[in-house]
Design a protein around this motif. Structure first.
Motif, PDB file in Angstrom:
ATOM      1  N   TYR A 137      -5.518   4.511  15.277  1.00  0.00           N
ATOM      2  CA  TYR A 137      -5.806   3.083  15.144  1.00  0.00           C
ATOM      3  C   TYR A 137      -7.029   2.664  15.951  1.00  0.00           C
ATOM      4  CZ  TYR A 137      -2.135   1.834  11.978  1.00  0.00           C
ATOM      5  OH  TYR A 137      -1.369   1.723  10.844  1.00  0.00           O
TER       6      TYR A 137
ATOM      7  N   ARG B  44      -2.489   6.428   7.942  1.00  0.00           N
ATOM      8  CA  ARG B  44      -3.268   5.986   6.785  1.00  0.00           C
ATOM      9  C   ARG B  44      -3.829   7.158   5.980  1.00  0.00           C
ATOM     10  NH1 ARG B  44      -5.057   3.826  11.006  1.00  0.00           N
ATOM     11  NH2 ARG B  44      -7.151   4.616  10.775  1.00  0.00           N
TER      12      ARG B  44
ATOM     13  N   THR C 172       0.799  -1.224   0.000  1.00  0.00           N
ATOM     14  CA  THR C 172       0.000   0.000   0.000  1.00  0.00           C
ATOM     15  C   THR C 172       0.833   1.276   0.000  1.00  0.00           C
ATOM     16  OG1 THR C 172      -1.689  -1.207   1.237  1.00  0.00           O
ATOM     17  CG2 THR C 172      -1.892   1.187   1.200  1.00  0.00           C
ATOM     18  N   TYR C 173       1.993   1.259   0.647  1.00  0.00           N
ATOM     19  CA  TYR C 173       2.719   2.507   0.861  1.00  0.00           C
ATOM     20  C   TYR C 173       4.115   2.569   0.233  1.00  0.00           C
ATOM     21  CZ  TYR C 173      -0.938   3.103   4.343  1.00  0.00           C
ATOM     22  OH  TYR C 173      -2.155   3.207   4.970  1.00  0.00           O
TER      23      TYR C 173
ATOM     24  N   LYS D  95     -10.198   3.490  14.000  1.00  0.00           N
ATOM     25  CA  LYS D  95     -10.399   2.573  12.872  1.00  0.00           C
ATOM     26  C   LYS D  95     -10.925   1.221  13.363  1.00  0.00           C
ATOM     27  CE  LYS D  95     -10.093   1.489   8.508  1.00  0.00           C
ATOM     28  NZ  LYS D  95     -10.893   2.121   7.486  1.00  0.00           N
TER      29      LYS D  95
ATOM     30  N   TRP E  19       1.470  11.326   1.912  1.00  0.00           N
ATOM     31  CA  TRP E  19       0.762  11.431   3.185  1.00  0.00           C
ATOM     32  C   TRP E  19       0.313  12.866   3.379  1.00  0.00           C
ATOM     33  CZ3 TRP E  19       5.035   7.927   3.462  1.00  0.00           C
ATOM     34  CH2 TRP E  19       4.694   6.637   3.840  1.00  0.00           C
TER      35      TRP E  19
END
Length: 163
Positions: A114, A83, A64-65, A117, A92
């Motif tokens: 976190y 994220r 993803t990154y 989420k 970012w």
């Protein structure tokens, strides 16, 4: 148990390892506390289920990154990165994350980011979740089983047994 959100935010992709010969998972974590000027990394052995889960996390982070960092810096990516990306996912949103390979600016930002989420995924907005609440649950359970305050202090790495 004694690691805090500030410790978890600093874990890099390269800090998590699997040794195929011994079939052991290990992770290096900065066990820093507020006011500690020279925190050091401690190596922890992990059980297999947690090792497998963190292997999947590392794979997700790289997939993803990795486009956000130079190819030779992928191992510097935060294992639990911020994220929040731009709409086109090209960077970012946080300047700090850009400069530190996706790391959150603080343990508080990491913990809140976190926890929100996880609560969202679980679908229970009444759920209260924080890393320190989980740490202190361990301390409470130790106290309920009759553990000495010095033992609880040692496990949670508090400055004194009154904490």
């Amino acid at each position: 148990v004694f690691c805090r959100p500030n410790s978890y935010r600093q874990i890099r992709v390269s800090d998590f390892n699997f040794d195929p010969q011994s079939k052991r998972y290990t992770i290096q974590i900065v066990t820093s506390k507020t006011g500690e000027h020279t925190p050091s990394k401690s190596t922890f052995s992990l059980n297999e289920p947690l090792g497998i889960l963190l292997t999947k996390q590392r794979q997700h982070v790289v997939t993803t990154y990795s486009h956000l960092v130079a190819p030779d810096e992928i191992n510097k990516l935060a294992l639990f990165p911020s994220r929040k990306l731009s709409k086109d996912k090209s960077h970012w949103l946080s300047d700090y994350a850009i400069q530190s390979w996706g790391m959150y600016r603080s343990g508080n930002e990491f913990g809140v980011g976190y926890a929100k989420k996880i609560v969202f995924i679980l679908g229970d907005q009444s759920l209260t979740l924080s890393a320190n609440a989980l740490r202190h649950t361990v301390g409470t359970q130790l106290a309920q089983t009759g553990a000495a305050s010095k033992t609880i202090q040692s496990v949670l790495r508090h400055a004194d047994d009154l904490t």
